[in-house]
Design an enzyme around this catalytic site. Structure first.
Site, PDB file in Angstrom:
ATOM      1  N   ASN A 196       0.936  -1.260   0.211  1.00 39.14           N
ATOM      2  CA  ASN A 196      -0.073   0.033  -0.079  1.00 39.14           C
ATOM      3  C   ASN A 196       0.842   1.169   0.069  1.00 39.14           C
ATOM      4  O   ASN A 196       1.958   1.166   0.413  1.00 39.14           O
ATOM      5  CB  ASN A 196      -1.114   0.053   1.208  1.00 39.14           C
ATOM      6  CG  ASN A 196      -2.095   1.166   1.112  1.00 39.14           C
ATOM      7  OD1 ASN A 196      -1.789   2.317   1.039  1.00 39.14           O
ATOM      8  ND2 ASN A 196      -3.013   0.556   1.285  1.00 39.14           N
ATOM      9  N   GLU A 487     -13.116   3.101   4.454  1.00 39.54           N
ATOM     10  CA  GLU A 487     -12.131   3.935   4.822  1.00 39.54           C
ATOM     11  C   GLU A 487     -12.257   4.516   6.036  1.00 39.54           C
ATOM     12  O   GLU A 487     -11.256   5.429   6.587  1.00 39.54           O
ATOM     13  CB  GLU A 487     -11.611   5.016   3.773  1.00 39.54           C
ATOM     14  CG  GLU A 487     -11.059   4.643   2.497  1.00 39.54           C
ATOM     15  CD  GLU A 487     -12.220   4.248   1.606  1.00 39.54           C
ATOM     16  OE1 GLU A 487     -13.307   4.968   1.649  1.00 39.54           O
ATOM     17  OE2 GLU A 487     -12.159   3.376   0.799  1.00 39.54           O
ATOM     18  N   GLU A 511     -11.723  -4.712  -3.754  1.00 37.62           N
ATOM     19  CA  GLU A 511     -11.314  -3.941  -4.703  1.00 37.62           C
ATOM     20  C   GLU A 511      -9.897  -4.022  -4.959  1.00 37.62           C
ATOM     21  O   GLU A 511      -9.569  -3.832  -6.297  1.00 37.62           O
ATOM     22  CB  GLU A 511     -11.853  -2.605  -4.341  1.00 37.62           C
ATOM     23  CG  GLU A 511     -10.998  -1.951  -3.162  1.00 37.62           C
ATOM     24  CD  GLU A 511     -11.377  -0.766  -2.624  1.00 37.62           C
ATOM     25  OE1 GLU A 511     -12.638  -0.142  -2.997  1.00 37.62           O
ATOM     26  OE2 GLU A 511     -10.755   0.232  -1.978  1.00 37.62           O
TER      27      GLU A 511
END
Ligand code: NOJ
Ligand code: CA
Length: 706
Positions: A196, A487, A511
């Site tokens: 990430n 989120e 996703e």
């Protein structure tokens, strides 16, 4: 000499004044599996925990450093001890089980810090599968307002356990999990972070909760928190020389870790301990440590199965925006009548009607539509405060007509509010946005917090934001709206108190399969970690798993077989489940799609049959509204061979099982769509041998025939 207060079976609250020489108290869980010792050693509050006679948490200190006063870490004396027992069964509005037992022994230590005339209480709840502890700051000391510099709750481990962890980060949880020894976390950190691109890792040994560990002698330990309200989210920093974790709170824009006003308390710090991985998954510790439901009328809160205009954008190269023009024009200056649409906007009348038709034909409750509202041309970054108004549809989305069309077909459209992390903007429009939903009959919203936080410098998991997420939920309740926030901070069981919080993302979801791919083991870890705090909107159900076939430009690959995509509706518990693929793909696999149509989203009872973090999870659940059972298995890289007993079925009934299994040559990389559907008569005596391919799984529906 040290005197020990031992609390055995206590039926009611007992207040025990502590003789001056008495500095310690012991308490056991209701059936004695877990015992906790709390004492003040050299003025420092200290606790330790044993499981079945073995140390699990070595003596660990408790306390807080303040930014505006002397620390609350030492100089304490224990003045009195209260003990009590609690046992009740409660019924969640929705859940894995229709009833949940909350049974614990409690120890409350009253502490004085005489030098500073301050008081602090420590409350411990000891369950058969874990411990909750929290700090309480009563009103009767001189402490009024205080600023937390750091909370110093320690968890001293007994060895170099195996851990399943993601990097400490103040703004995202969307990482792949790493499995390694505690002593290896430091050396694995940069690789772990590379899954990430976030910038806010705070330490080379900092990890997020819920943190799952396993000792060499087979004890499973899970560290997390419960009831995170008006406080900063807790991470854990590891002293890897001594194998001691210390809490590390999320800072605010000024670097402080929390602003408090007495009377107040911290969230619960939780330690789950079992010697069976299935019992970690079955634990209700986090929910039990949350307050009962805050709403009197919950009749409007309903589990939801949905499809949506979504995967086309995530995986298929379509756009949320309507046009390529209008970048960086302020929202109130946008004029779509003069711009040319780019033609890649699936949130349009015709396409949305197609999804509504599909949902109605196959029995789904709702259709999510993302990209319905103006503002997506330039939606995050640039510190833009004023982005969306959550009320103005794009010219090709007729909100009136589409909601009426959906209503005629017996389905609802699901609202989408992407806040782009511009909180002031969201709160500015929230009430009008919720009122608009009410006007058109929407009863659920998927919200999102992509991007750096505004106000600048605040973090996704700080106290200020945590208050915002809860505000969005409690305000939504006034409009009878259910919330699924992406989120947002990781859940801590608040869905017990506020059951209109029907979902969260707060982890790496499906996703990411489209963006990059998730590790094949990912869904064998999430139920041990992220799902401990509450359900996840994981959005399973992808049948076209080779993303290059969906979009030749895609960098992703869904690391799963098709049969495992079905199993996730059982293994990833949620009252909100999406069938995330597009109608034209489901129409090619209607036999497998039948499982998604059949599987419920609310349960009478759940059982975990086989589990090992990182390897496999097998769960069985009974529908809340019928006598049907559903079984799911998700497996990691090595696949899994199951031997499961159906002894949970009613002894007096016969059933038909429909088995959706990986074909013998199925594989998550090169043979994903190889599945076999078979039927079999079963009963409570049946033992099933099942095989999941690497990255595979199986799903079974079991329906009574007599
Ligand atoms: C991230 C969310 O997780 C995703 O589901 C959503 O489509 C985008 N943000 C846009 O809001
Ligand atoms: Ca996300």
């Amino acid at each position: 000499m040290k005197h020990i207060l031992t609390v055995a079976a206590i039926a009611a609250t007992a207040i025990i004044p502590v003789p001056s020489a008495c500095l310690a108290a012991d308490i056991q869980s209701p059936s004695g599996t877990i015992s906790l010792n709390a004492e003040v050693i050299d003025g420092k509050p200290t606790y330790s925990v044993d499981f079945k006679g073995k140390a699990v948490i070595l003596p660990s200190t408790l306390g807080l450093q303040l930014a505006d006063g002397p620390d609350m870490t030492d100089g304490f004396v224990l003045t009195s001890v209260e003990t009590s027992h609690f046992d009740e069964t409660w019924h969640p509005v929705w859940g894995e089980n229709a009833s949940i037992r909350n049974n614990y022994n409690e120890l409350l230590l009253h502490l004085d810090q005489p030098e500073h005339y301050r008081k602090m209480d420590l409350r411990f709840r000891v369950y058969d599968d874990g411990v909750g502890l929290r700090y309480e700051f009563p009103q009767n000391g001189v402490l009024t307002y205080f600023i937390i510099k750091e909370e110093l709750t320690r968890f001293a481990m007994t060895g170099d356990h195996t851990a399943w962890w993601i990097a400490g980060d103040y703004d995202t949880q969307e990482y792949d999990y790493t499995e390694c020894r505690l002593s290896e976390i430091r050396s694995k950190m940069s690789e772990a972070i590379s899954s990430n691109a976030s910038q806010t890792q705070f330490s080379p040994t900092g990890v997020q909760t819920s943190l799952q560990m396993k000792t060499d002698d087979g004890i499973y330990i899970n560290l997390h928190e419960a009831a995170l309200v008006d406080y900063s989210c807790m991470h854990l920093e590891l002293d890897d020389s001594n194998l001691v974790f210390t809490s590390w709170l999320t800072p605010d824009a000024q670097g402080n870790k929390g602003h408090q006003q007495v009377p107040c308390h911290s969230p619960w710090r939780t330690i789950m301990i079992t010697d069976n991985a299935c019992d970690i998954l079955a634990s209700n510790l986090i929910l039990n440590l949350n307050e009962p439901c805050a709403y009197e009328d919950t009749s409007w809160i309903k589990p939801v199965k949905y499809v949506g205009v979504w995967w086309e954008m995530i995986g298929g190269g379509k756009q949320w925006s309507y046009t390529h023009d209008l970048p960086s024009v302020k929202l109130d200056k946008l004029d779509y009548s003069t711009t040319k649409p780019h033609g890649l906007h699936p949130a349009n009348n015709e396409n949305v009607k197609r999804y509504i038709d599909f949902a109605a034909e196959h029995g789904f409750d709702q259709v999510l539509v993302e990209g319905w509202n103006v503002g997506w041309e330039d939606w995050f970054g640039h510190s833009k405060d004023y982005v969306f108004d959550f009320q103005t549809p794009y010219p090709d989305f007729d909100i009136d007509m589409l909601n009426e069309y959906a209503k005629q077909k017996g389905v609802k459209i699901m609202m989408h509010h992407e806040t782009s992390a511009s909180i002031r903007n969201y709160e500015r429009h929230m009430h009008d946005a919720y009122a608009l939903m009410q006007k058109y009959g929407y009863n659920s919203v998927k919200s999102g917090y992509v991007g750096n936080m505004l106000p600048r410098g605040e973090h996704h998991y700080g106290q200020w934001l945590n208050n915002h997420y809860l505000y969005a939920v409690t305000e939504a309740a006034k409009y009878h709206i259910m919330v699924n926030a992406h989120e947002a901070v990781r859940p801590t069981g608040l869905c017990r108190t506020y059951p209109n919080l029907i979902g969260n993302e707060s982890a790496r979801g499906t996703e990411y399969e489209a963006f990059a791919g998730n590790k094949p083991s990912h869904t064998t870890v999430l139920p041990f970690t992220r799902l401990q705090g509450g359900p996840m909107d994981y959005t399973p159900g992808i049948f076209e798993l080779d993303m290059k076939k969906v979009n030749p430009e895609s960098q992703g690959h869904v690391n799963s077989t098709l049969a495992r995509q079905l199993a996730l509706y059982v293994t990833m518990y949620s009252p909100l489940q999406m069938a995330a693929d597009v109608p034209e793909v489901y129409n090619r696999f209607l036999d497998a799609f039948q499982f998604i149509k059949d599987v419920p989203v609310d349960w009478q009872e759940s059982r975990y049959l086989e589990a090992e973090p990182g390897q496999y999870i097998v769960a069985a659940r009974k529908d809340k509204a019928s006598d049907n059972w559903f079984i799911g298995c998700t497996a990691g890289e090595n696949g899994h061979e199951s031997q499961i007993s159906l002894d949970f079925l009613d002894k007096n009934r016969k059933y038909e099982a429909t088995i959706y299994a990986d074909a013998p040559d199925a594989h998550y990389i090169h043979n994903q769509q190889a599945y076999v559907i078979s039927k079999k008569k079963v009963d409570a005596k049946t033992r099933l041998k099942m095989k999941a391919a690497p990255g595979g799984g199986y799903a079974i529906s079991v329906k009574p025939i007599n």
